[in-house]
Write a protein that holds these residues in place. Sequence first.
Motif: not given
Length: 135
Positions: A67-68, A74, A27, A25, A38, A4, A71
Motif C-alpha cells: 500500500e502506498t 508509481l 511514488c 515502488c 513503499a 494511494g 500519489c
Amino acid sequence: MDQGFTVEVSSRYEGWWRYNAALMCGCFDAEEQRTGFASASSHIADVGANLPERPADAEPGRKIVLETAPCDHLLLYVYIIPHTLPAGSDIDDTEPFDIDISVAWAGRSIRKSRHRINQWSGASIELRIEKEDSH
C-alpha cells in the motif's frame, strides 16, 4: 492526489511456496517528482534452502500486498526469487507458472495483469501504474 494505491501479488500455482517475493515502488506526483517509496515482501526461506516440502506456515494461496501513500502514479518493481528449485529436470514438469498482479486506486480496481514466471530463474517485473489505468 489524496488517494494511494494498493498492489496485490498472488498465484494459484501449487509450488508458489518455493518463491520469495519482493515488491518495491517509487511514488510520484503529476510533475514526475518522487513523493515517496513503499515496499512489501514475503520471505519463505533463504535462497538455496532447497526445502523438501512446503513449510507449514507458508500458506498455499498467499498474497503479498503493498500500500502506498497518496500519489499520482508509481513505478512498481516485482521480484520473484526462487529459494527452492524444482525437484525434476523434465521440461514438461517445469513449465512457467502464472502470478497475478492487481492494482487498486481510491478503492477501485484499475489494473489486473498476469505474468509468466520461469520456475528456475524467477522474474523481475517493472510496471508504471497510472491512476487512470484500465487494463
